[in-house]
Design a protein around this motif. Structure first.
Motif, mmCIF file in Angstrom:
data_model
loop_
_atom_site.group_PDB
_atom_site.id
_atom_site.type_symbol
_atom_site.label_atom_id
_atom_site.label_comp_id
_atom_site.label_asym_id
_atom_site.label_seq_id
_atom_site.Cartn_x
_atom_site.Cartn_y
_atom_site.Cartn_z
ATOM 1 N N ASP A 2 8.264 -2.554 1.921
ATOM 2 C CA ASP A 2 6.813 -2.315 1.623
ATOM 3 C C ASP A 2 6.493 -3.360 0.491
ATOM 4 N N LYS A 3 5.425 -4.137 0.591
ATOM 5 C CA LYS A 3 5.281 -5.128 -0.789
ATOM 6 C C LYS A 3 4.691 -4.164 -1.738
ATOM 7 N N GLU A 14 6.476 -7.891 6.742
ATOM 8 C CA GLU A 14 7.275 -6.605 5.851
ATOM 9 C C GLU A 14 8.585 -6.302 6.397
ATOM 10 N N PRO A 42 12.832 -2.393 6.764
ATOM 11 C CA PRO A 42 11.501 -2.357 6.537
ATOM 12 C C PRO A 42 10.980 -2.370 4.994
#
Length: 875
Positions: free
Chosen positions: A873-874, A804, A871
């Motif tokens: 976040d899916k 991620e 970073p």
């Protein structure tokens, strides 16, 4: 007068000289050469045919004759074996009929054995009862007669001796138990232990009340059988010999007995022993092995007896003969009495002739004996050559005589008259030609008359044809050129219309559609056949049709191209399109149609509204922040507010920097308008005003512009959907294609290092801003215009997404950064101070928007590498 005569003589000499110097090109010489070549080809082909094809045919004929003789030998042997089998069956019938009547048996069998064979073929025979079947008082009660030195059959009781295993364990006795009535088991060649005669035994089973009671046998002396293979006077090839093998490949005939100096006969010996003595015959043994293996596989595919059923007889058989014995027993049950098979091979040498020989191997289906016919090839070749020479000499003389006669008549009837006609035509002496034509009544005379008539007609027609042909050629060339240019124009227009991702249409002055491209039909969801000839009111709602008609009237009144924003119904709902309309005129300047090109700007309109709302909100917050700073709060409160104010200022600054999409929209809009103006000029230009070179340049520029707009539109419109995901490799390819003119201007090559179809959970718009800023920074600072490079300029974009975290790497081989400047830049990136710069702004934006970071490594005059970590976040 003398001068005139001299001139005539000189002209005649020149004409004769001309004719003499042209003899190589004369018809006579050419026909002579052709005749000679034909004769050589015929003679060569005849010789080849005689000495190859006919020779091969003769060899095949002789081979067939040789094989037929081998079949005749087999037929004679089958007559002999049939007599032996009949005799054995008769003895078996005697044993079955007079079982227990020993005196009758002893009286009948000797008379049956004496059949008057002149070569002492039958060596003996008799009845061999199963123990206890001819009287329980005697376990061995055989009735056997053998021929003595006086050719008389003498009764022998030696086999009834109690010593030894007994005759009922003999190899010629046990297999007969498994044979059906009337079937004969032919044993292998062996030496009888009592008579010392080399023989082979034919065994017939005897049965009474369906029970096995014994065996009836007839012994054949191999010395008598060998004499039947002496065929030197009967062989039609006059040379050659025969090898005969029994079913176990032991010699039944020895053609080398006269050549043996040690006076040791090979009868009854295995073929392998003969091969040891004459290694030249080894290929025969190999081929026989292949034949036996094939025969065994054929029989054992569906055997009548399995090996375990034959265990009793196989235990008494040598190990190397068990498979062969099993095959022979099963073959007798299946009745494999087919036509004798023939196998042919050639040997390079032979023990008797010491020359190449032809070997034919024939198998007797009844006894599985093999007859090997060996014939020297020299005798066949000599006979074939003799016949070929006789036929060849006759054909050669006949062909030469025929060619000579053909040449004489051809020269007299055909070549010489044609030569005379050619001479008359060359000299222009048509009078002599006409005189010769009147003398001849054949086809040559008719040809001469036709030449005279045609010559007169052609002289008249040539003059008019030359002028007509010249005019027609010029007219045809102009028409072809105009037609080709028209086809090129048509193909060009169709290619541009159907390749364009914009909506393109043309209407006549009455408002009826006369042309639409594929994209128009695809977006509107209407077939082209339904659109052509229709008006806007027939296709769109009344509100939209009224807007389109209003814009059309503006173009007709102003006589200029203009752009409008208007809604359009599509298969995806109502969308906002930027439509550029322009008048289409004929060569006199009269408007004959209206053209339109439309591009979907719904995404840009939505983004613009969103950005305007963001700017308003940030402006209000900026006003509130300034008012809070003017209130002069307490020092402690000031410490708390100041960082927040600074962050808010930075956010406002980032929001203002987000105007880049609007600028990119304006840039694409200007390029689209330029493209539309180019298309308008193309329609207005006369076809004769553009040459091929300018047309190619125009097409290449137009194609490049369309490609750039298509990739740019793909990048911008990617944010229209609600899906916050980006296919990285395809996105980067579109971005590099859109920036192709800038990269080409700086001679920079961009390489993409990204996994295929890598999907990132990031907004395409944010990814575009990040990649575009990084590329612009590298193009500006890594490759300055004032510095020359002696190596190819390269930029490598790398994308990785693991755990991620998105890692975006941009590496160039440009001027690099000095250590001092690199330290300052790294310090500014790490401390987030108020320093200014493109990389610092990007780092600040990454920190604020994603919580990411930007790091930089560089080496002066070598490379610079930027690494962004985001970073993501899916969810």
């Amino acid at each position: 007068m003398k001068g005139s005569q001299a001139t005539m003589v000189d002209n005649e000499k020149d004409e004769a000289s001309s004719l003499n110097t042209q003899w190589k090109n004369s018809l006579t010489f050419k026909f002579t050469i052709v005749q000679f070549v034909v004769a050589v080809l015929i003679i060569a082909s005849s010789i080849w045919l005689i000495f190859s094809t006919e020779k091969k045919h003769h060899m095949d004929t002789q081979l067939s004759l040789s094989q037929n003789y081998g079949l005749a030998v087999i037929e004679q042997l089958q007559q002999v074996t049939s007599k032996i089998e009949t005799l054995a069956n008769t003895i078996g019938i005697v044993g079955e009929t007079y079982r227990g009547q020993d005196e009758v048996v002893k009286e009948l069998i000797p008379s049956l054995l004496d059949i008057g064979e002149r070569h002492r073929l039958i060596a003996g025979g008799g009845i061999w009862p199963e123990p206890g079947m001819f009287g329980r008082e005697k376990a061995r009660n055989s009735f056997f007669w053998a021929r003595d030195n006086h050719d008389e059959f003498q009764y022998l009781d030696s086999y009834n001796s109690a010593d030894g295993p007994g005759y009922h364990q003999a190899f010629w006795y046990l297999p007969a138990k498994y044979f059906q009535d009337g079937h004969t088991h032919w044993s292998k060649s062996y030496v009888d232990p009592f008579t010392k005669e080399v023989m082979i035994t034919a065994s017939i089973p005897m049965r009474a009340d369906h029970s096995f009671i014994g065996v009836a046998t007839v012994d054949i002396a191999l010395s008598g059988l060998d004499k039947r293979f002496e065929f030197s006077d009967q062989n039609p090839l006059s040379k050659g010999y025969i090898l005969a093998l029994d079913s176990y490949n032991k010699l039944l005939a020895d053609p080398f007995d006269e050549a043996n100096t040690d006076q040791v006969t090979m009868l009854g010996q295995p073929l392998t022993k003969l091969i040891q003595k004459y290694p030249q015959l080894a290929p025969i043994a190999e081929r026989i092995g292949v034949m036996d293996q094939a025969f065994s596989q054929q029989i054992m595919t569906s055997p009548a007896y399995r090996p375990e059923q034959l265990e009793k007889v196989l235990t008494q058989t040598p190990r190397d003969e068990r498979e062969r014995l099993t095959t022979l027993i099963n073959a007798s049950i299946k009745g494999s009495h087919s036509k004798a098979s023939i196998v042919t091979l050639e040997l390079d040498s032979d023990p008797l002739f010491n020359e190449p020989v032809l070997v034919s191997i024939l198998t007797m289906a009844q006894t599985q004996w093999k007859i090997i016919l060996v014939t020297p090839l020299s005798s066949l070749s000599q006979q074939a050559n003799a016949i070929a020479l006789k036929i060849g000499a006759f054909l050669l003389l006949a062909q030469l005589l025929a060619l000579l006669i053909l040449f004489v008549f051809q020269h007299k009837l055909f070549i010489r008259p044609i030569f005379q006609i050619v001479s008359a035509l060359q000299s222009g002496n048509l009078g002599r030609l006409e005189l010769d034509a009147n003398k001849r009544q054949d086809e040559v005379g008719q040809l001469a008359k036709a030449f005279i008539a045609r010559s007169n007609q052609l002289e008249i027609a040539y003059a008019s044809l030359d002028a007509s042909n010249l005019a027609l050629e010029q007219q045809l060339a102009m028409q072809q050129l105009a037609q080709q240019e028209l086809e090129n124009k048509k193909e060009l227009i169709n290619s541009l219309l159907n390749a364009s991702q914009n909506l393109i249409c043309i209407k006549d002055t009455q408002g009826c559609y006369s042309l639409v491209n594929d994209k128009f039909c695809e977006v509107m969801g209407i077939e082209r056949s339904r659109v052509i000839g229709m008006r806007d009111a027939d296709l769109y709602p009344s509100r939209i049709a009224e807007i389109i008609n209003h814009h059309d009237r503006i173009i007709l009144d102003s006589d200029q191209a203009q752009s409008f924003e208007q809604p359009m119904p599509t298969v995806h709902g109502e969308r906002i399109y930027l439509i550029t309309k322009y008048p289409i005129k004929d060569k006199d300047g009269n408007i004959i149609a209206l053209g339109a090109m439309a591009v979907d700007i719904s995404s840009l309109k939505a983004k613009q509204a969103e950005l305007e709302q963001t700017i308003k909100l940030q402006t209000a917050r900026n006003t509130e922040l300034k008012q809070a700073l003017d209130a002069k709060p307490q020092p402690k409160q000031q410490e708390d507010v100041e960082p927040q104010g600074i962050d808010q200022f930075k956010q406002i600054e980032l929001a203002q920097e987000a105007i880049l999409p609007q600028m990119l929209h304006q840039l694409l809009r200007q390029e689209l308008q330029a493209l539309e103006q180019i298309f308008i000029l193309l329609r207005q230009l006369d076809a004769n005003a553009i040459d091929e070179v300018h047309l190619d340049q125009f097409t290449e520029a137009l194609t490049t512009q369309i490609d750039i707009i298509r990739h740019g539109q793909s990048l911008i419109s990617a944010d229209l959907t609600d899906i916050r995901a980006t296919v990285a490799d395809r996105f980067l390819q579109d971005l590099v294609a859109m920036l192709a003119p800038q990269l080409a201007a700086r001679e920079v090559e961009v390489l993409i290092d990204c996994p295929h179809h890598l999907t990132l959970p990031i907004s395409p718009w944010h990814f575009l801003m990040l990649c575009h800023r990084l590329l612009s920074n590298s193009l500006q600072h890594a490759f300055p215009d004032e510095q020359a490079f002696n190596r190819p300029k390269r930029l490598t974009i790398g994308v990785r997404y693991q755990e991620e975290v998105l890692t975006l790497t941009l590496r160039d081989n440009g001027v690099g950064i000095s250590p001092e400047r690199l330290d300052k830049l790294s310090h500014a990136l790490a401390n987030q101070d108020d320093a200014r710069g493109s990389l610092i702004n990007i780092n600040r934006w990454l920190k604020t928007q994603f919580g990411g970071s930007l790091s930089i490594t560089s080496q002066s005059a070598q490379f610079t590498e930027l690494v962004c970590e985001l970073p993501l976040d899916k969810a």
